[in-house]
Design an enzyme around this catalytic site. Structure first.
Site, PDB file in Angstrom:
ATOM      1  N   GLY A   1      37.939  49.596 -58.106  1.00 11.26           N
ATOM      2  CA  GLY A   1      38.830  48.435 -58.088  1.00 11.26           C
ATOM      3  C   GLY A   1      40.286  48.821 -58.227  1.00 11.26           C
ATOM      4  O   GLY A   1      41.160  48.279 -57.544  1.00 11.26           O
ATOM      5  N   CYS A   2      40.554  49.768 -59.104  1.00 11.99           N
ATOM      6  CA  CYS A   2      41.940  50.187 -59.339  1.00 11.99           C
ATOM      7  C   CYS A   2      42.508  50.906 -58.120  1.00 11.99           C
ATOM      8  O   CYS A   2      43.695  50.766 -57.798  1.00 11.99           O
ATOM      9  CB  CYS A   2      42.018  51.059 -60.588  1.00 11.99           C
ATOM     10  SG  CYS A   2      41.496  50.162 -62.075  1.00 11.99           S
ATOM     11  N   THR A   3      41.657  51.656 -57.428  1.00 16.34           N
ATOM     12  CA  THR A   3      42.101  52.329 -56.203  1.00 16.34           C
ATOM     13  C   THR A   3      42.415  51.297 -55.130  1.00 16.34           C
ATOM     14  O   THR A   3      43.458  51.369 -54.467  1.00 16.34           O
ATOM     15  CB  THR A   3      41.023  53.324 -55.714  1.00 16.34           C
ATOM     16  OG1 THR A   3      40.834  54.309 -56.733  1.00 16.34           O
ATOM     17  CG2 THR A   3      41.439  54.005 -54.426  1.00 16.34           C
TER      18      THR A   3
ATOM     19  N   ALA B   1      45.762  49.661 -56.094  1.00 19.71           N
ATOM     20  CA  ALA B   1      46.907  50.570 -55.941  1.00 19.71           C
ATOM     21  C   ALA B   1      47.209  50.814 -54.461  1.00 19.71           C
ATOM     22  O   ALA B   1      48.379  50.847 -54.052  1.00 19.71           O
ATOM     23  CB  ALA B   1      46.640  51.887 -56.659  1.00 19.71           C
TER      24      ALA B   1
END
Length: 156
Positions: free
Chosen positions: A46-48, A51
């Site tokens: 999710g963070c990738t 970002a």
């Protein structure tokens, strides 16, 4: 539980290390609009997604006068790997002791798979040119967030 920020609040100032050996101080960006987003961990799915989404939109956001700061508890060395691995073009900052996250309401109790745990609350706060909060969003979804943010900010 930390207090969440609301539109009209003064954005708490901070100085945090970045992934390239420098430091970023929020008040140094006065006169520009700043999107500060908090995410749990570099190099997770999710963070990738989030970002990369911000990186894909950074030139148009900068064209509208916005800077983007991504903050996680990861060490600068891990953030540098994250930048390199995914070709990120946004500023990544390390809040290892989670003090900034706590002051900004982005760390505390959250639901994870039905359990209440303490951790980073995926959040986005937009700060105007005078250092005031214009938008504060908590528990945001990683996927599609930048498109929703652009709509909320009235950007094409």
């Amino acid at each position: 539980m930390s207090e969440r920020l609301s539109p009209g609040d003064e954005a708490p100032d901070f100085t945090l290390p970045d992934d390239q050996g420098g430091e970023v101080t929020l008040s140094d960006l006065r006169g520009r609009k700043v999107i500060v987003y908090f995410y749990p961990a570099a190099m997770t799915p999710g963070c990738t997604t989030q970002a990369c989404d911000f990186s894909d939109n950074i030139s148009s956001l900068r064209g509208e006068g916005y800077e983007v700061l991504g903050i996680s508890p990861d060490a600068p060395a891990k953030l540098a790997k994250f930048r390199e691995k995914d070709g990120l073009t946004i500023t990544l900052l390390s809040d290892a002791d989670r003090a900034v996250m706590t002051r900004w309401g982005a760390f505390g109790e959250k639901k994870l798979y039905g359990k209440t745990v303490e951790g980073v609350i995926r959040s986005t706060v937009v700060v105007d040119e005078q250092g005031q909060v214009s938008h504060a969003m908590y528990n945001v979804k990683a996927t599609g967030h930048v498109a929703k943010l652009r709509r909320d900010l009235g950007l094409a």
